[in-house]
Design a protein around this motif. Structure first.
Motif, PDB file in Angstrom:
ATOM      1  N   ARG A 136       0.644  -1.486  -0.098  1.00  0.00           N
ATOM      2  CA  ARG A 136      -0.130  -0.219   0.304  1.00  0.00           C
ATOM      3  C   ARG A 136       0.946   1.433  -0.054  1.00  0.00           C
ATOM      4  NH1 ARG A 136      -4.079   1.203   4.898  1.00  0.00           N
ATOM      5  NH2 ARG A 136      -0.796   1.119   5.816  1.00  0.00           N
ATOM      6  N   GLN A 138       3.158   1.787  -1.181  1.00  0.00           N
ATOM      7  CA  GLN A 138       3.576   2.088  -3.002  1.00  0.00           C
ATOM      8  C   GLN A 138       2.678   2.166  -3.840  1.00  0.00           C
ATOM      9  OE1 GLN A 138       6.794   2.584  -3.475  1.00  0.00           O
ATOM     10  NE2 GLN A 138       7.502   2.223  -2.069  1.00  0.00           N
ATOM     11  N   MET A 156       9.547  -2.704  -3.804  1.00  0.00           N
ATOM     12  CA  MET A 156       9.995  -1.128  -4.134  1.00  0.00           C
ATOM     13  C   MET A 156      10.740  -1.607  -5.361  1.00  0.00           C
ATOM     14  SD  MET A 156      11.230   1.362  -1.599  1.00  0.00           S
ATOM     15  CE  MET A 156      12.900   1.720  -1.973  1.00  0.00           C
ATOM     16  N   ARG A 163       7.046   2.763 -12.362  1.00  0.00           N
ATOM     17  CA  ARG A 163       6.687   3.799 -12.511  1.00  0.00           C
ATOM     18  C   ARG A 163       7.768   4.371 -14.685  1.00  0.00           C
ATOM     19  NH1 ARG A 163       7.255   4.930  -7.057  1.00  0.00           N
ATOM     20  NH2 ARG A 163       9.707   4.794  -7.403  1.00  0.00           N
TER      21      ARG A 163
ATOM     22  N   ARG B 393      -6.345   7.260  10.890  1.00  0.00           N
ATOM     23  CA  ARG B 393      -4.837   7.606  10.772  1.00  0.00           C
ATOM     24  C   ARG B 393      -4.220   9.279  11.332  1.00  0.00           C
ATOM     25  NH1 ARG B 393      -7.655   7.271   6.363  1.00  0.00           N
ATOM     26  NH2 ARG B 393      -8.202   9.210   5.013  1.00  0.00           N
ATOM     27  N   ASP B 423       3.831   4.323   9.084  1.00  0.00           N
ATOM     28  CA  ASP B 423       3.801   3.689   7.960  1.00  0.00           C
ATOM     29  C   ASP B 423       2.843   4.615   7.441  1.00  0.00           C
ATOM     30  OD1 ASP B 423       5.705   1.208   8.013  1.00  0.00           O
ATOM     31  OD2 ASP B 423       4.112   0.543   9.121  1.00  0.00           O
ATOM     32  N   VAL B 424       3.836   4.548   5.682  1.00  0.00           N
ATOM     33  CA  VAL B 424       2.980   5.863   4.783  1.00  0.00           C
ATOM     34  C   VAL B 424       2.447   4.786   4.576  1.00  0.00           C
ATOM     35  CG1 VAL B 424       2.651   6.171   2.332  1.00  0.00           C
ATOM     36  CG2 VAL B 424       4.991   6.875   4.231  1.00  0.00           C
ATOM     37  N   VAL B 425       0.219   5.421   4.568  1.00  0.00           N
ATOM     38  CA  VAL B 425      -0.942   4.586   4.516  1.00  0.00           C
ATOM     39  C   VAL B 425      -1.081   5.170   2.209  1.00  0.00           C
ATOM     40  CG1 VAL B 425      -3.392   4.774   4.571  1.00  0.00           C
ATOM     41  CG2 VAL B 425      -1.443   4.742   6.283  1.00  0.00           C
ATOM     42  N   VAL B 441       5.665  10.388  -7.397  1.00  0.00           N
ATOM     43  CA  VAL B 441       5.930  10.456  -6.004  1.00  0.00           C
ATOM     44  C   VAL B 441       6.773   8.633  -5.898  1.00  0.00           C
ATOM     45  CG1 VAL B 441       3.772   9.611  -5.500  1.00  0.00           C
ATOM     46  CG2 VAL B 441       4.839  10.290  -3.471  1.00  0.00           C
ATOM     47  N   ARG B 442       7.183   8.482  -4.683  1.00  0.00           N
ATOM     48  CA  ARG B 442       8.519   7.012  -4.343  1.00  0.00           C
ATOM     49  C   ARG B 442       8.417   7.455  -2.996  1.00  0.00           C
ATOM     50  NH1 ARG B 442      14.355   8.139  -5.993  1.00  0.00           N
ATOM     51  NH2 ARG B 442      14.638   5.432  -5.094  1.00  0.00           N
ATOM     52  N   VAL B 443       7.995   6.573  -2.256  1.00  0.00           N
ATOM     53  CA  VAL B 443       8.140   6.052  -0.686  1.00  0.00           C
ATOM     54  C   VAL B 443       9.228   5.218  -0.413  1.00  0.00           C
ATOM     55  CG1 VAL B 443       6.994   5.311   1.206  1.00  0.00           C
ATOM     56  CG2 VAL B 443       5.921   6.073  -0.625  1.00  0.00           C
ATOM     57  N   ARG B 444       9.948   5.478  -0.095  1.00  0.00           N
ATOM     58  CA  ARG B 444      11.597   4.798   0.316  1.00  0.00           C
ATOM     59  C   ARG B 444      11.731   4.822   2.133  1.00  0.00           C
ATOM     60  NH1 ARG B 444      16.064   8.691   1.094  1.00  0.00           N
ATOM     61  NH2 ARG B 444      15.025  10.482   0.172  1.00  0.00           N
ATOM     62  N   THR B 445      12.475   3.737   1.967  1.00  0.00           N
ATOM     63  CA  THR B 445      12.469   3.396   3.223  1.00  0.00           C
ATOM     64  C   THR B 445      13.784   3.888   4.186  1.00  0.00           C
ATOM     65  OG1 THR B 445      10.902   2.788   4.182  1.00  0.00           O
ATOM     66  CG2 THR B 445      12.561   2.290   5.298  1.00  0.00           C
ATOM     67  N   ASP B 450       9.405   6.199   7.304  1.00  0.00           N
ATOM     68  CA  ASP B 450       9.541   6.293   5.473  1.00  0.00           C
ATOM     69  C   ASP B 450       9.226   7.845   5.021  1.00  0.00           C
ATOM     70  OD1 ASP B 450       8.558   4.093   5.837  1.00  0.00           O
ATOM     71  OD2 ASP B 450       5.934   4.760   5.709  1.00  0.00           O
ATOM     72  N   THR B 473       0.310   5.950   9.806  1.00  0.00           N
ATOM     73  CA  THR B 473       0.112   5.341  10.601  1.00  0.00           C
ATOM     74  C   THR B 473       0.133   5.995  12.253  1.00  0.00           C
ATOM     75  OG1 THR B 473       1.140   4.424  10.957  1.00  0.00           O
ATOM     76  CG2 THR B 473      -0.399   3.066  10.236  1.00  0.00           C
TER      77      THR B 473
END
Lengths: 168, 793
Positions: A136, A138, A156, A163, B393, B423-425, B441-445, B450, B473
């Motif tokens: 979720r 991503q 990832m 993309r 959230r 954590d990204v929702v 947009v890109r989500v990384r840790t 996050d 969260t």
């Protein structure tokens, strides 16, 4: 006034002390009993027998409105109390239950901000809460995530590939 | 109670209980069964127990057999069907699909068992609903399809007539669900059938049509773009870049993207002004809820551009947070720890606050001018109140570009860092024109946190914006109580600050008054009060009354003064048929100056004064005023008001009220105005009462005043006792010279002396009725107008 001693005799004093002692117990007890009976009566107007009313009270649900709401959503006192303790409202709890989640499962999914319908969809794909959170993050929908996972991607990598215009 | 009576009552109760117990309850009725009947029932295959139950509901063996054959095996159940008017044969047709009441309803509305069964089997279990569907011409199967998708019969005809099937209608009719905070209910946009028919007729999908509606693309425009072979999303990009369908088609054919085409056009156009070559905002949400923002600008300052002095950045006092897609919340964020670097060196920042509270930062300082050329500016600050707390959230919303950016931004990006563990929702936002999402947009840790990277893929013109919205969260952001209070204060227009000022000011004022009272307002200690049989030396009856009635001058004061003057031979009081007149009788020797003044006011040049005329009342009013002035002057020698100590307290009160009200920054509107009025009124009331209370408390007698009070108390005590004795005694009170002499003082002290009669022989200064001088009548004569009296004496 004469000079003669006019005090109370010992027995009368003992009886008086006894009466005050009994009164100190009976008056509050009587008041509480009366109030409780009145409340039981008011619950009875909504179809709760005295036994059922006390059952709801025993489980910590002391307002009639809350009990009516939980009952209307198909919960018994004990079960309702458990769900309420975990912060669920009756309607939401009903939806989770309808979706096949037990309390622990519902609480776990909700802790990660999944609604009951979303949680149901993710669970239907066979994913754990942890997997669902990662996918979720991503921005994958459950079915889509399943396909990417089945194709051997982690979230990832799948997101990078998506993309770049790729598909699972 | 008598024992025999108690036994009698007990026996009566036992008999009553026994009697009640002998009456069979309705459910316990056991009908008698003759041997023939028993034979008949058993012959029909019923047991004795069954027989009794069937017989109890009044059904005979043959009929019972029919009910059983119809599948209704129990007497009570059969009785229900019978009660609804069904016979065994009818009931047999319904019993497999409906309960007795549903079946009854269907039958009542004219459905045959087969029809009813068809409706029920297609999911329409309500006879009323089935009737409604039937009225709009739907067969059970089709109605079932609509009903399963939650279409009510009334909503169906227009969609059906427009050629939409149930699934298609559902797709076109509703927008996406937007869940509310309770986790269950939701709202969604409802589209009209006309709109759906038009867009579908033009060959668009429901998704395209909704997207077009959201961004304001009209149907003719959409058709034009479609004819030029653009999809809606692609058309939107070209349109936002300012191209018509024809030009866009040509440029696309040349292999250009909308952004490339836009840049090419601008390069060929007018010389560019100042611009922000790149803007990157690093937004770090911390565990305490504050947000550390680091903005990096690459500025191109060209001649005659927007930058004429220092580089300005506006930090708004009020911002709108968007959440759950369409919900809004106003926030009043604070800004703290503002630092700036210009081309790598620390730069001064001057902050100018406007009337709305917006802060304009002048990076480089007021009066400086940003040199032409490229510059790197870094701006850092801490801000708060950027979170929306929902049930399941939390959401961070941050406006990256903000308002008032006077120049275009060529490249914009942002990085949002969440607290560790959160954590990204979702990672969402807006970039470009209103409601556009021209970003990736890109989500990384990173370090167990996050991190969300946003990159806007189009240049932002001045009317475009860039906002980020990240859901995460719950439980990882825990602002301290202090921070929450500050946030609440800002959101409520500084209500907390106002209350704090009020409380501190109130405490300060009370403390001041208390100290002032302790130092100057406390009364000297009372001395031993001894009975005295003469009034305090030099104290006239009017003065004594003035003191004991807390500075009042009334008719009794005037009456006591006149009686005192009469006792000293200055005047005579005459009464005839209830009317009083006063005559001058001699010099006022031994009387207080105040009393002589009264004499002069009452008589003027005349030698008699008739009570009961309008003129007399006016004269007495003047006399009272004159007495009031003299008494006040005399009073001040015995009592001090300490009013000079009151003023600082009043000033402190006024300052507190002003501070408390001026600090408020309530939003405009009726409710705020009402609140402000009530709040002000409460403050004025509280401080007013406090001031009044201490005004009274600060007044205190001097040492002489204290002595006078003690002597008055002793004198009053003695007079009271003597008058009471005179009242209850059997001897004629008129003859007591003591009581007669003390009469004006007794009147002044309010001692009950009406029941005593002062006969003419003990009061030489009075002539009149045979019963003697009456205090009550004399006092009353001062305020009454005697009927039938002419104005001239």
């Amino acid at each position: 006034m004469t000079g003669e001693h006019s005090g109370m005799n010992a027995w009368r004093a003992r009886v008086l002390v006894g009466l005050i002692g009994a009164g100190a117990f009976l008056v509050p007890y009587g008041c509480v009993t009366l109030i409780e009976n009145a409340r039981v009566q008011s619950w009875a107007g909504y179809g709760f027998s005295p036994g059922q009313t006390r059952e709801w009270w025993r489980h910590g649900i002391r307002t009639r409105a809350a009990a009516v709401r939980w009952r209307a959503n198909g919960f018994q006192a004990g079960e309702a109390a458990s769900w309420e303790t975990m912060g669920f409202v009756a309607e939401e709890a009903k939806e989770w239950k309808k979706g096949g989640f037990d309390l622990a499962g519902a609480a776990e999914w909700r802790r990660y901000a999944f609604r009951h319908d979303e949680a149901g969809e993710w669970r239907a794909t066979g994913m754990s809460v942890g997997d669902a959170v990662a996918w979720r993050k991503q921005a994958f929908r459950p079915g889509e995530a399943r396909r990417w996972q089945d194709a051997g991607y982690n979230p990832m990598d799948a997101a990078e590939r998506r993309r770049a215009g790729g598909s699972s | 109670m008598d024992i025999r009576r108690a036994v009698g009552i007990a026996l009566a109760l036992v008999s009553l209980i026994a009697l009640l117990g002998s009456v069979p309850h309705a459910g316990q009725y056991k009908p008698a069964l003759s041997p023939e009947e028993q034979k008949s029932w058993i012959g029909s295959g019923f047991t004795l127990e069954d027989t009794l139950s069937w017989k109890r509901v009044g059904i005979g063996p043959a009929e019972a057999r029919e009910w059983v054959m119809a599948g209704i095996q129990f007497a009570e159940w059969a009785n229900q069907w019978k009660g609804e008017g069904f016979g065994p044969r009818d009931a047999a047709k319904w019993v497999r699909t409906a309960n007795v009441y549903t079946a009854g309803e269907f039958r009542k509305r004219g459905f045959s068992p087969a029809e009813g069964t068809a409706w029920i089997e297609n999911g329409v279990r309500s006879a009323l609903r089935a009737e409604e569907f039937r009225k709009i011409g739907l067969a059970p199967r089709e109605a079932g399809r609509w009903w399963r998708l939650e279409f009510f019969p009334k909503a169906i005809p227009p969609w059906r007539e427009a050629g939409f099937g149930p699934e298609e209608a559902l797709e076109w009719m509703y927008g996406e669900k937007e869940h509310l905070n309770d986790g269950v209910s939701y709202s969604r946009t409802v589209y009209s059938v006309e709109w759906a028919r038009e867009w579908r007729g033009a060959g668009f999908t429901s998704k395209d049509a909704r997207w077009a509606a959201l961004i304001g693309l009209t149907l003719p425009e959409a058709i034009a773009w479609k004819r030029a072979r653009f999809g809606i999303v692609e058309a939107l990009h070209w349109r936002d870049s300012g191209f018509t369908p024809a030009v866009a088609a040509r440029l696309r054919a040349e292999g250009l993207s909308p952004v490339e085409a836009e840049e090419q056009r601008e390069a060929a156009g007018a010389p560019p002004g100042d611009e922000i070559a790149s803007l990157h905002s690093d937004i770090h949400l911390r565990q305490d809820g504050s947000v550390l923002v680091t903005e990096r600008f690459a500025i191109l300052n060209r001649p005659d551009g927007a930058i004429q002095a220092c580089f300005q950045r506006v930090l708004p006092a009020k911002t709108t947070l968007r959440y759950r897609r369409n919900s809004l919340r106003d926030a009043r964020p604070m800004y703290d720890g503002i630092v700036a670097f210009l081309d790598g060196s620390p730069a001064p920042v001057d902050v100018v606050k406007d009337s709305h509270g917006d802060r304009t930062l002048c990076i480089g300082g007021q009066g400086s001018r940003l040199p032409e050329g490229s510059h790197a500016i870094t701006l850092g600050y801490v801000t708060e109140d950027r979170l929306i707390r929902l049930r399941d959230r939390e959401e961070l919303f941050f406006d990256v570009t903000g308002r008032y950016l006077k120049m275009p931004v060529r490249r914009a990006s942002a990085t949002v860092r969440l607290p560790r563990g959160a954590d990204v929702v979702f990672a969402d936002g807006f970039a470009g024109l209103t409601d556009r999402k021209d970003f990736t947009v890109r989500v990384r840790t990173q370090d167990e946190s996050d991190v969300v990277d946003y990159a806007v893929w189009r240049p932002l013109k001045q009317d475009m914006g860039f906002q980020v919205s990240v859901g995460f969260t719950k439980g990882f952001v825990k602002p301290s109580l202090w921070k929450r209070a500050g946030q609440f204060d800002r959101t409520t227009g500084r209500l907390l600050t106002s209350l704090l000022i009020l409380v501190v000011g109130l405490c300060g004022t009370i403390s001041y008054y208390s100290v002032a009272w302790h130092r100057v307002g406390r009364d000297p200690k009372a001395d031993l009060v001894l009975r005295e049989f003469e009034p305090p030396a030099g104290a006239s009856p009017a003065l004594i009354r003035y003191i004991v009635t807390r500075r009042r001058v009334d008719d009794v004061s005037v009456a006591a003064t006149l009686v005192h003057l009469a006792q000293h031979g200055a005047i005579r009081i005459e009464e005839r048929q209830g009317a009083y007149q006063i005559r001058m009788a001699g010099p006022a020797e031994g009387c207080a100056p105040l009393e002589q003044e009264v004499l002069a006011t009452v008589f003027g040049d005349a030698d008699r004064f008739v009570l009961g005329m309008a003129r007399a009342r006016a004269t007495l009013r003047r006399a009272r005023s004159s007495m009031m002035r003299s008494l006040e002057a005399e009073y001040r020698t015995y009592f001090v008001s300490n009013s000079r100590y009151l003023w600082p307290g009043l000033l402190l009160s006024a300052a507190t009220m002003a501070g408390s009200l001026l600090v408020l920054n309530l939003p405009g509107g009726g409710k705020s105005a009402t609140f402000l009025k009530i709040f002000s009124a409460v403050q004025v009331g509280v401080f007013g009462i406090l001031g009044l209370l201490f005004y009274i408390l600060l007044k205190t007698p001097t040492v002489d005043g204290r002595k006078l009070l003690d002597r008055i108390a002793g004198y009053r005590d003695a007079l009271d006792a003597n008058y009471r004795k005179g009242e209850h005694g059997t001897s004629d009170p008129g003859v007591s010279p003591f009581l007669a002499r003390q009469l004006p003082y007794a009147m002044a002290l309010g001692i009950e002396c009406d029941r005593l009669t002062f006969r003419w022989d003990s009061t030489a200064w009075f002539t009149g009725r045979s019963g003697g001088f009456s205090v009550r009548d004399f006092v009353a004569s001062l305020r009454r107008r005697t009927p039938g009296r002419s104005e001239s004496p």
